[in-house]
Design a protein around this motif. Sequence first.
Motif, mmCIF file in Angstrom:
data_model
loop_
_atom_site.group_PDB
_atom_site.id
_atom_site.type_symbol
_atom_site.label_atom_id
_atom_site.label_comp_id
_atom_site.label_asym_id
_atom_site.label_seq_id
_atom_site.Cartn_x
_atom_site.Cartn_y
_atom_site.Cartn_z
ATOM 1 N N ALA A 54 60.654 -93.841 -60.232
ATOM 2 C CA ALA A 54 61.849 -93.041 -59.950
ATOM 3 C C ALA A 54 61.729 -92.452 -58.561
ATOM 4 N N PRO A 55 62.861 -92.229 -57.879
ATOM 5 C CA PRO A 55 62.805 -91.693 -56.517
ATOM 6 C C PRO A 55 62.348 -90.242 -56.509
ATOM 7 N N THR A 56 61.907 -89.805 -55.338
ATOM 8 C CA THR A 56 61.540 -88.412 -55.160
ATOM 9 C C THR A 56 62.725 -87.509 -55.505
ATOM 10 N N GLY A 57 62.449 -86.430 -56.232
ATOM 11 C CA GLY A 57 63.499 -85.511 -56.641
ATOM 12 C C GLY A 57 64.072 -85.816 -58.006
ATOM 13 N N ALA A 58 63.564 -86.870 -58.662
ATOM 14 C CA ALA A 58 64.093 -87.254 -59.978
ATOM 15 C C ALA A 58 63.346 -86.599 -61.122
ATOM 16 N N GLY A 59 62.432 -85.688 -60.818
ATOM 17 C CA GLY A 59 61.707 -84.996 -61.877
ATOM 18 C C GLY A 59 60.625 -85.842 -62.510
ATOM 19 N N GLU A 172 51.500 -90.691 -58.548
ATOM 20 C CA GLU A 172 51.470 -91.462 -57.298
ATOM 21 C C GLU A 172 50.493 -92.640 -57.422
ATOM 22 N N LEU A 173 50.599 -93.364 -58.520
ATOM 23 C CA LEU A 173 49.661 -94.442 -58.818
ATOM 24 C C LEU A 173 49.639 -95.493 -57.721
ATOM 25 N N HIS A 174 50.786 -95.755 -57.107
ATOM 26 C CA HIS A 174 50.857 -96.782 -56.068
ATOM 27 C C HIS A 174 49.944 -96.477 -54.887
ATOM 28 N N ALA A 175 49.683 -95.173 -54.643
ATOM 29 C CA ALA A 175 48.858 -94.780 -53.500
ATOM 30 C C ALA A 175 47.385 -95.100 -53.726
ATOM 31 N N LEU A 176 46.991 -95.365 -54.959
ATOM 32 C CA LEU A 176 45.595 -95.640 -55.277
ATOM 33 C C LEU A 176 45.303 -97.130 -55.413
ATOM 34 N N ILE A 177 46.290 -97.889 -55.859
ATOM 35 C CA ILE A 177 46.068 -99.308 -56.104
ATOM 36 C C ILE A 177 45.764 -100.037 -54.803
ATOM 37 N N GLY A 178 44.743 -100.889 -54.842
ATOM 38 C CA GLY A 178 44.356 -101.636 -53.656
ATOM 39 C C GLY A 178 43.377 -100.912 -52.771
ATOM 40 N N GLY A 203 51.898 -93.650 -65.992
ATOM 41 C CA GLY A 203 51.840 -93.643 -64.532
ATOM 42 C C GLY A 203 53.161 -93.199 -63.948
ATOM 43 N N LEU A 204 53.103 -92.489 -62.822
ATOM 44 C CA LEU A 204 54.296 -91.992 -62.138
ATOM 45 C C LEU A 204 54.270 -92.495 -60.701
ATOM 46 N N SER A 205 55.392 -93.033 -60.243
ATOM 47 C CA SER A 205 55.418 -93.552 -58.881
ATOM 48 C C SER A 205 56.844 -93.605 -58.358
ATOM 49 N N ALA A 206 56.967 -93.357 -57.055
ATOM 50 C CA ALA A 206 58.288 -93.420 -56.419
ATOM 51 C C ALA A 206 58.506 -94.735 -55.700
ATOM 52 N N THR A 207 57.462 -95.329 -55.173
ATOM 53 C CA THR A 207 57.600 -96.553 -54.382
ATOM 54 C C THR A 207 56.704 -97.625 -54.980
ATOM 55 N N LEU A 357 56.774 -94.885 -44.924
ATOM 56 C CA LEU A 357 57.945 -94.159 -44.450
ATOM 57 C C LEU A 357 58.818 -93.715 -45.615
ATOM 58 N N ILE A 358 59.015 -94.573 -46.607
ATOM 59 C CA ILE A 358 59.789 -94.189 -47.793
ATOM 60 C C ILE A 358 59.170 -92.971 -48.454
ATOM 61 N N GLN A 359 57.843 -92.981 -48.569
ATOM 62 C CA GLN A 359 57.146 -91.856 -49.194
ATOM 63 C C GLN A 359 57.371 -90.575 -48.393
ATOM 64 N N ARG A 360 57.264 -90.663 -47.086
ATOM 65 C CA ARG A 360 57.397 -89.466 -46.255
ATOM 66 C C ARG A 360 58.838 -88.951 -46.241
ATOM 67 N N ILE A 361 59.792 -89.871 -46.146
ATOM 68 C CA ILE A 361 61.194 -89.448 -46.140
ATOM 69 C C ILE A 361 61.537 -88.741 -47.446
ATOM 70 N N GLY A 362 60.904 -89.172 -48.532
ATOM 71 C CA GLY A 362 61.173 -88.561 -49.826
ATOM 72 C C GLY A 362 60.805 -87.097 -49.930
ATOM 73 N N ARG A 363 60.060 -86.590 -48.956
ATOM 74 C CA ARG A 363 59.713 -85.162 -48.966
ATOM 75 C C ARG A 363 60.914 -84.291 -48.584
#
Length: 822
Positions: A54-59, A172-178, A203-207, A357-363
């Motif tokens: 879900a996008p940032t801000g979606a709870g 933010e699971l995507h930030a750990l994978i890889g 797991g929770l992730s925006a991107t 960039l998507i992650q940062r813009i989501g702030r």
Amino acid sequence: MSEMTAIQTALDLDDDTLPRAFRPWFDRRGWAPHVHQLEMIEVARRNKPALLVAPTGAGKTLAGFLPSIDGLLRTHSSGKRAPHHGLHTLYISPLKALTVDVHRNLLQPIEELDLPITVETRTGDTPQSKRTRQRVTPPNMLLTTPESLALLLSYHDAPEIFGNLKRVVIDELHALIGTKRGDLLSLNLTRLSALAPQAVRAGLSATVADPQAVAAYLSRHGTPDDVRIVKGPPGPKPDIGIIDAESRLPWRGHMALHALPEVLDLIKAHATTLVFVNTRAQAELVFQGLWALNDDALPIAVHHGSLEREQRRKVEAAMARGDLRAVVATSSLDLGIDWASIDLVVQMGAPKGSSRLIQRIGRANHRLDEPSRAMLVPGNRFEVLECQAAADAVHAQAFDEGPPPPGALDVLAQHVLGTGCSGAFDADTLYAEIVTAPPYRDLTRQDFDDALDFVATGGYALHAYERYRRLVRLKDGTWKVSNAQHIKRYRMNVGTIVQEPMLKVKMGRGRVLGEVEEYFAQSLVAGDTFSFGGQLLEFVQIREMAIECRRARGGEPKVPVYGGGRLPISTHLAERVRGLLADRDSWHRFPDPVREWLALQDERSVVPDPDSLVIESFPREGKEYTVVYSFEGRNAHQTLGMLLTRRMERLRLSPLGFVASDYVVAMWSLRPVEDASKLFTMDLLGDELEDWLAESSMMRRTFRNVAIIAGLIERRMPGQEKTRRQMTFNSDLIYDTLRRYDPNHLLLRATRRDAQANLIDFQRLYSMLVRIKGNIVHRRLDKVSPLAVPALLEIGREAVYGEALDELLDETTQALISDATR
């Protein structure tokens, strides 16, 4: 049928899905739960793992915790006593700052509703007394990091700590994978599954580029088949602009300091601005530059990982209260911090990847119903292209993550030792556990046995040394740690983040401001000034592993340069940049200086395109220059420059040196390159690369990091901390010994893997050679081309001075002016 009705039908959602105790909290705010939040509750009631995208801000964070609150309250009817004995939910975050933020936001509804639920954090900043108490009396919800989880699992009482665990939530699971941190986490999740087979993962992730691949991390079997993927609404597209600074756009550089007046104007025009930079050194420079222009004394702060914990916490708390107009931050604030008051994100310099960039813009505008607003600030002309490519990728929701690499062998060795610290283990059982972790799905038994042998004996070349015998085999065939000293050393060094040794920065002998790397501290002499934490400090002396300073009254600062700061442009973004260059119809979107620059390049030489490799060569001031427009990223280009100059030596072209950026490799020599195809043959990545790697200092540094993660070399030992010089000396000795006597040692294999993947970008270079075969465009020019000017200015740091530099810029500038007025 509406989306809500469809999901209710599929999952039997009803008015009772939201925990009744939680309804007043929603009602007081005039809120209604999102569909995906209710779906997460229902999936949890069925004891199924779930991935929420879900996008940032979606709870998302609330969606992760509502099922835990629901489960705790459903097992308890009186509301007067603890609803669950011991630990119910383990929340894992990649950032300590995010853990603290989530703790604050989660406590608010629990305290307001007087729910009988206990919540605590456990990170590297948690006092030892509290950590000890948490093992005896765990809270219902524990918020932690991958490293702290590994520590908890290394204790003998881990079965008691985690025995009643019901849920594991990974944010933010995507930030750990890889990453190696993700490898460590995946291995520790397999241990949790053995200790608490009833625990379900979420797991929770925006991107997420590949939800199926991410979902595999949430399955006990390492496959996504039993994981439900829950998707939130997409939200509005972000509003992204690229700043057009009034001052001249630089030819080179990546700090983007030329645009600070425009950035300050943006800060003045918005309530709260988050200014992202790519390195900690850049954070200090940008903050100091903004502060020098800040005549209105707007409250602006700086935040990065080397600042002292208390200073970071003060900045985070002030931001949460809305007391600051802007914060200059590195990736330390990339993820998940829920500050709804932020209405603008500024990215200083090119972002290097669309996902980042998507992650940062989501702030910005941390609300689902409003678009996030961002401004990108290119540091040079090439970065204008990269910023536009990144903005296009964000609008297209095009992510740039590739498939994750296999699990790292040094992390595997660390996990084997950690398992032995908690008690005796059976090798067959542990191997069967490990291969359920997605990164280690294809781990061979031979690699596992080699890792076990390394931890137990050090391997063939080191088995004679008692200090490397960390495991002992018992009579029943199981393995355990040989003595308590190895357990202490493991716990002091657990984790995969390897930094240069750091020294504290103190004001006099008192307050600690943070820390800088040891090599920077050793470059200072009494009276030197440097910028740190937004202050100008004067160096006094080094005393007891700390830099003693005082406030400086003036002078030019020496800014700390931290290792590992600059990331290479992603493969996906590089492809988009090449596409923009080839699409002349898109050039109208660029500022006048960039558009004229490209038009003149098109007239005088050739503009690079996606399918071919453009190479230019030209004479200048008695030397021959060759510029390769490969767009494969800084790491790949460093390797390519080394290989090409070695090949030029074999061709007797007398190369003198090279420089590399994210976009080009530029070489200079005494003799010209006549046939560029002779440089780019498929054997370029053969024995010559292997020979160079074996002798290079880069491989030695990589080996040192691998050896630290694997536990062969300790950063910290009981009662002392090693200096960088001590660690380098020890690792170099071991590296040379292994190369001579055990060249296939586990750690040498791990070092080669790391070097190929992260430092030389072997796969990118190989793919480039395949792509350009038969598609090399070589232009022999009589003088420098417009596109080559930035590369020559990089060379100019060593080779072009004074009048020669002025002549080079004047020559190209005049050509641009004359072309524009024709």
